[in-house]
Design an enzyme around this catalytic site. Sequence first.
Site, PDB file in Angstrom:
ATOM      1  N   SER A  34     -20.357  66.842 -76.744  1.00 40.72           N
ATOM      2  CA  SER A  34     -21.454  67.286 -75.877  1.00 40.72           C
ATOM      3  C   SER A  34     -22.807  66.805 -76.387  1.00 40.72           C
ATOM      4  CB  SER A  34     -21.482  68.811 -75.799  1.00 40.72           C
ATOM      5  OG  SER A  34     -20.226  69.322 -75.455  1.00 40.72           O
TER       6      SER A  34
HETATM    7  N1  SAH Z   1     -16.847  71.099 -78.251  1.00 41.19           N
HETATM    8  C1  SAH Z   1     -16.566  69.669 -78.210  1.00 41.19           C
HETATM    9  C2  SAH Z   1     -16.814  69.081 -76.835  1.00 41.19           C
HETATM   10  C3  SAH Z   1     -15.536  68.944 -76.205  1.00 41.19           C
HETATM   11  S1  SAH Z   1     -15.383  68.317 -74.572  1.00 41.19           S
HETATM   12  C4  SAH Z   1     -17.347  68.914 -79.255  1.00 41.19           C
HETATM   13  O1  SAH Z   1     -18.201  69.493 -79.910  1.00 41.19           O
HETATM   14  O2  SAH Z   1     -17.068  67.721 -79.440  1.00 41.19           O
HETATM   15  C5  SAH Z   1     -14.189  69.495 -74.005  1.00 41.19           C
HETATM   16  C6  SAH Z   1     -12.868  69.525 -74.722  1.00 41.19           C
HETATM   17  O3  SAH Z   1     -12.111  70.569 -74.111  1.00 41.19           O
HETATM   18  C7  SAH Z   1     -12.041  68.250 -74.593  1.00 41.19           C
HETATM   19  O4  SAH Z   1     -11.691  67.788 -75.863  1.00 41.19           O
HETATM   20  C8  SAH Z   1     -10.812  68.709 -73.805  1.00 41.19           C
HETATM   21  O5  SAH Z   1      -9.634  68.038 -74.183  1.00 41.19           O
HETATM   22  C9  SAH Z   1     -10.760  70.188 -74.149  1.00 41.19           C
HETATM   23  N2  SAH Z   1     -10.009  71.037 -73.208  1.00 41.19           N
HETATM   24  C10 SAH Z   1      -9.931  70.909 -71.863  1.00 41.19           C
HETATM   25  N3  SAH Z   1      -9.161  71.883 -71.353  1.00 41.19           N
HETATM   26  C11 SAH Z   1      -8.739  72.645 -72.397  1.00 41.19           C
HETATM   27  C12 SAH Z   1      -7.907  73.799 -72.517  1.00 41.19           C
HETATM   28  N4  SAH Z   1      -7.332  74.376 -71.455  1.00 41.19           N
HETATM   29  N5  SAH Z   1      -7.715  74.318 -73.747  1.00 41.19           N
HETATM   30  C13 SAH Z   1      -8.260  73.749 -74.850  1.00 41.19           C
HETATM   31  N6  SAH Z   1      -9.047  72.649 -74.797  1.00 41.19           N
HETATM   32  C14 SAH Z   1      -9.287  72.113 -73.592  1.00 41.19           C
END
Ligand code: SAH
Length: 232
Positions: free
Chosen positions: A76
């Site tokens: 993000s």
């Molecule tokens: N917090 C992260 C940003 C991640 S983007 C950072 O600091 O880099 C969102 C993430 O959520 C992605 O990696 C995606 O694979 C994950 N995601 C999507 N649906 C999900 C679910 N149901 N459970 C766990 N993770 C999930």
Amino acid sequence: MTNACGQQDYTSEREALVDELRRDSRVAEQYGAPPLSDTVLASIGTVPRHEFVPERLRREAYRNYPLPIGAGQTISQPYIVALMTDLADVSSDETVLEIGTGSGYQAAVLAGLVDHVYTIEIVEMLGRRAAADLERLGYDNVTVRIGDGYAGWPDKAPFDAIVVTAAPDEVPQPLIDQLKVGGRMVIPVGPVNSVQVLKLLTRSADGALEETDIIPVRFVPLTRDRDLLRDE
Ligand code: SAH
């Protein structure tokens, strides 16, 4: 800046990012966003974001925008990480659940401010890599699990704060159930491929939820196990 081993340590870039976020926060305040606290900015100032992005993108690690991390996912934008951390309003004795580990960066920013971070990632490759990076960098108060975060982490519940970094259509009921009285949930809610609303939910003593819309945001969707199966 280069450290004793001749490696770029990005200290000055990180300081410049913190200054930029402080300025952005003042602008965002005029549009109704809460100001970023010094504590959160200090935590951003300690986390090596360049260690959480692909090597070829390291030089862009301290720019205030999201970057691709593989598997169609993104780390993000720093301002959003700071804002979500701030809204979670955590303190040093608290336990936090994050849904969507991704690169592990948001978990690392939280780790500097709380007792323990539990974080769930649905894409195995990302979860494994984040766990390895967090361990390598010494974040020993973060536990990563591979799985569908929709169900939360019942064994470790209830949580003082829950930070969801992928957007569902509606707030998942299991996550509401795992929030302590007085607990805060920060979550983007809205349709896939569209603008979502970043919401702050607070659970009051009678169990009721107070809900505040913060700002419009754009996150990757919260996928479910069944969505991944359909892709195969
Ligand atoms: N917090 C992260 C940003 C991640 S983007 C950072 O600091 O880099 C969102 C993430 O959520 C992605 O990696 C995606 O694979 C994950 N995601 C999507 N649906 C999900 C679910 N149901 N459970 C766990 N993770 C999930």
